[in-house]
Design a protein around this motif. Structure first.
Motif, short mmCIF file in Angstrom:
data_model
loop_
_atom_site.label_atom_id
_atom_site.label_comp_id
_atom_site.label_asym_id
_atom_site.label_seq_id
_atom_site.Cartn_x
_atom_site.Cartn_y
_atom_site.Cartn_z
N PRO A 24 13.56 -15.81 -33.21
CA PRO A 24 13.29 -14.93 -34.36
C PRO A 24 14.57 -14.38 -34.96
O PRO A 24 15.51 -14.02 -34.25
N SER A 25 14.61 -14.35 -36.29
CA SER A 25 15.73 -13.73 -37.00
C SER A 25 15.29 -12.33 -37.43
O SER A 25 14.18 -11.89 -37.15
N GLY A 26 16.17 -11.63 -38.14
CA GLY A 26 15.85 -10.27 -38.56
C GLY A 26 14.61 -10.18 -39.40
O GLY A 26 13.83 -9.23 -39.29
N SER A 27 14.38 -11.18 -40.26
CA SER A 27 13.23 -11.14 -41.15
C SER A 27 11.92 -11.46 -40.44
O SER A 27 10.85 -11.33 -41.01
N ASP A 28 12.01 -11.90 -39.18
CA ASP A 28 10.81 -12.21 -38.40
C ASP A 28 10.31 -11.01 -37.60
O ASP A 28 9.33 -11.13 -36.87
N ILE A 29 11.00 -9.88 -37.69
CA ILE A 29 10.69 -8.74 -36.84
C ILE A 29 9.96 -7.65 -37.62
O ILE A 29 10.41 -7.25 -38.70
N ALA A 30 8.84 -7.20 -37.09
CA ALA A 30 8.11 -6.07 -37.65
C ALA A 30 7.90 -5.05 -36.53
O ALA A 30 8.13 -5.35 -35.35
N TYR A 31 7.46 -3.85 -36.90
CA TYR A 31 7.31 -2.79 -35.92
C TYR A 31 5.94 -2.14 -36.02
O TYR A 31 5.44 -1.89 -37.12
N LEU A 32 5.36 -1.87 -34.84
CA LEU A 32 4.13 -1.09 -34.74
C LEU A 32 4.40 0.13 -33.88
O LEU A 32 5.30 0.12 -33.03
N HIS A 33 3.62 1.18 -34.10
CA HIS A 33 3.72 2.35 -33.23
C HIS A 33 3.13 1.97 -31.88
O HIS A 33 2.10 1.30 -31.80
N ALA A 34 3.79 2.42 -30.80
CA ALA A 34 3.36 2.04 -29.45
C ALA A 34 1.91 2.41 -29.18
O ALA A 34 1.19 1.67 -28.50
N ILE A 35 1.46 3.54 -29.71
CA ILE A 35 0.06 3.93 -29.46
C ILE A 35 -0.90 2.97 -30.13
O ILE A 35 -1.94 2.62 -29.56
N ALA B 210 -7.63 -10.43 -32.48
CA ALA B 210 -6.48 -11.19 -31.98
C ALA B 210 -5.18 -10.45 -32.26
O ALA B 210 -4.27 -10.43 -31.43
N MET B 211 -5.07 -9.81 -33.43
CA MET B 211 -3.87 -9.04 -33.75
C MET B 211 -3.69 -7.89 -32.76
O MET B 211 -2.57 -7.61 -32.32
N ASP B 212 -4.79 -7.25 -32.38
CA ASP B 212 -4.71 -6.13 -31.44
C ASP B 212 -4.36 -6.60 -30.03
O ASP B 212 -3.59 -5.93 -29.31
N PHE C 150 -7.58 -5.23 -51.12
CA PHE C 150 -6.32 -4.61 -50.75
C PHE C 150 -6.26 -3.17 -51.26
O PHE C 150 -5.84 -2.25 -50.55
N ARG C 151 -6.69 -2.96 -52.49
CA ARG C 151 -6.67 -1.62 -53.09
C ARG C 151 -7.50 -0.65 -52.25
O ARG C 151 -7.06 0.46 -51.94
N LYS C 152 -8.69 -1.06 -51.87
CA LYS C 152 -9.58 -0.19 -51.09
C LYS C 152 -8.95 0.18 -49.76
O LYS C 152 -8.98 1.34 -49.34
N GLN C 153 -8.35 -0.81 -49.09
CA GLN C 153 -7.83 -0.56 -47.75
C GLN C 153 -6.53 0.24 -47.76
O GLN C 153 -6.33 1.09 -46.90
N ILE C 154 -5.66 -0.01 -48.73
CA ILE C 154 -4.41 0.76 -48.74
C ILE C 154 -4.68 2.20 -49.17
O ILE C 154 -4.04 3.14 -48.69
N GLN C 155 -5.65 2.42 -50.06
CA GLN C 155 -5.99 3.79 -50.43
C GLN C 155 -6.66 4.51 -49.26
O GLN C 155 -6.41 5.70 -49.03
N ALA C 156 -7.49 3.80 -48.51
CA ALA C 156 -8.10 4.39 -47.32
C ALA C 156 -7.03 4.75 -46.29
O ALA C 156 -7.08 5.83 -45.67
N LEU C 157 -6.05 3.87 -46.13
CA LEU C 157 -4.96 4.13 -45.19
C LEU C 157 -4.12 5.32 -45.64
O LEU C 157 -3.73 6.18 -44.83
N ALA C 158 -3.84 5.40 -46.95
CA ALA C 158 -3.02 6.48 -47.48
C ALA C 158 -3.71 7.84 -47.37
O ALA C 158 -3.05 8.87 -47.21
N ALA D 49 -7.68 -6.44 -40.98
CA ALA D 49 -6.31 -6.94 -40.89
C ALA D 49 -5.38 -6.30 -41.91
O ALA D 49 -4.21 -6.04 -41.62
N ASN D 50 -5.87 -6.05 -43.13
CA ASN D 50 -4.99 -5.54 -44.19
C ASN D 50 -4.28 -4.24 -43.83
O ASN D 50 -3.06 -4.15 -43.98
N PRO D 51 -4.98 -3.20 -43.36
CA PRO D 51 -4.25 -1.98 -43.00
C PRO D 51 -3.23 -2.21 -41.89
O PRO D 51 -2.18 -1.57 -41.86
N ARG D 52 -3.51 -3.12 -40.97
CA ARG D 52 -2.56 -3.42 -39.91
C ARG D 52 -1.29 -4.04 -40.48
O ARG D 52 -0.18 -3.66 -40.10
#
Length: 359
Positions: free
Chosen positions: A84-95, A277-279, A194-202, A145-148
């Motif tokens: 993996p290079s730098g652009s292949d790395i993402a971060y999640l909160h440990a919880i 699967a993502m979880d 996408f609009r529904k999920q990002i607004q719900a997340l925000a 998946a979208n909010p994740r």
């Protein structure tokens, strides 16, 4: 990877991890082809291009199961042969690696609070409201998946820039391109979902609880401190208003910086068709490298508590186990270093390298 790649041995290793033998053979064959030809699989755009979640091989349009399997095969070969290079790395909160957001609409239908507790970690998500310029509009609880993907993208920008203020482009379509998604219109199009999920997340509030070193910690607040709601234009010639930046709350930002878990974007993207699967991938990425000494057994009861509260019906335990094992096979295809074995009564987790080495 060494040029002495053993196609048959790798196929057997994948099959031993639970991957369907036919799929395991195909993954091994593709990987061997990469080795013999000496070609470098296509990679996501370089860091700084803004396209963090661009797919490694195929376009990110909705796919049938056969195409999703092909993506898993391609991603497995890429991950195996390309560090993996730098652009292949993402971060999640440990919880959120231990207790994930809701996965499907049934989990949040008719409720304004969702809670998941597992061992020393807990998550509570409360639906919020956004001001649209005329009134406060109640939002649902984010799921799927979208909010994740969105939260991972925002987390990554915050961690990389060491700033809670994250630019998100001039329009929703531009942000979708940053996420490697194609913008499609219509009532059920990508943009609408996408609009529904990002607004719900925000709009949502989160409570994250966890225990460490004999102490209990709680984060309680709204991860997104500032978000200009999507306001529909008064006439068709105007563009819908888009926030331009998203700002994390100070508490969430500080908690993220302290508890960020690196993930391989290529694996996350290949698994985007299944929030389960993502979880599972996130949990294994956070947990396997912390095991020392003897392997750890996870019983089906605790796995059901951690991942399966959405399952109801005549035999929810059986339904969950079937879905979990199917998702696990996908995860092991894109996390080849994970040492996980199905045993009587659950899973056996062995010490394994993380998909992204910690700095």
């Amino acid at each position: 990877m060494s040029s002495l790649f053993d196609e048959d041995e790798y196929a057997r290793e994948l099959a031993d991890k639970g991957v369907d033998p036919a799929k395991a053979a195909e993954i091994a064959r593709r990987t061997a082809t990469v080795q013999k030809q000496g070609r470098r699989p296509r990679k996501p755009a370089a860091a700084g291009s803004g396209n963090l979640f661009a797919p490694p091989v195929r376009s990110p349009e909705p796919k049938r199961d056969s195409s999703l399997i092909a993506d898993l095969i391609d991603s497995s070969a890429t991950i195996l042969t390309d560090a993996p290079s730098g652009s292949d790395i993402a971060y999640l909160h440990a919880i959120l690696c231990q207790v994930g957001l809701p996965r499907g609409p049934k989990a949040v239908q008719g409720v304004s609070v969702f809670e998941r507790v597992c061992g020393g970690a807990a998550l509570r998500v409360t639906a919020g409201a956004l001001w649209n310029g005329r009134e406060l509009v109640q939002q649902p609880i984010p799921y799927g998946a979208n909010p994740r993907l969105v939260l991972a993208w925002l987390n990554t920008q915050a961690v990389r820039t060491r700033s809670p203020v994250i630019p998100v482009g001039d329009s929703a379509a531009e942000f979708l391109r940053m996420l490697g998604k194609e913008s499609t219109g219509g009532k059920n199009g990508t943009l609408t979902s996408f609009r529904k999920q990002i607004q719900a997340l925000a709009a949502c509030h989160m409570t994250l609880g966890f225990s460490a070193a004999g102490r209990a910690y709680t984060y309680n607040g709204q991860p997104v401190k500032q978000f200009e709601a999507w306001i529909q234009p008064s006439n068709e010639h105007q563009r819908a208003l888009w926030p331009g930046v998203v700002t994390f709350s100070d508490d969430y930002y500080k908690s993220l910086i302290e508890h960020a878990v690196p993930q391989d974007v290529r694996a996350m993207y290949a698994l985007k068709g299944s929030a389960l699967a993502m979880d599972i991938y996130a949990m294994l990425a956070e947990r396997l490298h912390r095991i020392s000494g003897r392997p750890v057994t996870l019983h089906w009861k605790s796995l059901r508590e951690q991942f399966g509260q959405e399952y109801h019906g005549i035999d929810p335990d059986k339904d969950f186990k079937k879905a979990f094992l199917l998702a696990l096979r996908k995860v092991l295809a894109v996390y080849p270093k994970a040492k996980v074995q199905q045993v009587m009564g659950g899973l056996l987790l062995y010490p394994s390298p993380p998909p992204i080495q910690y700095k």
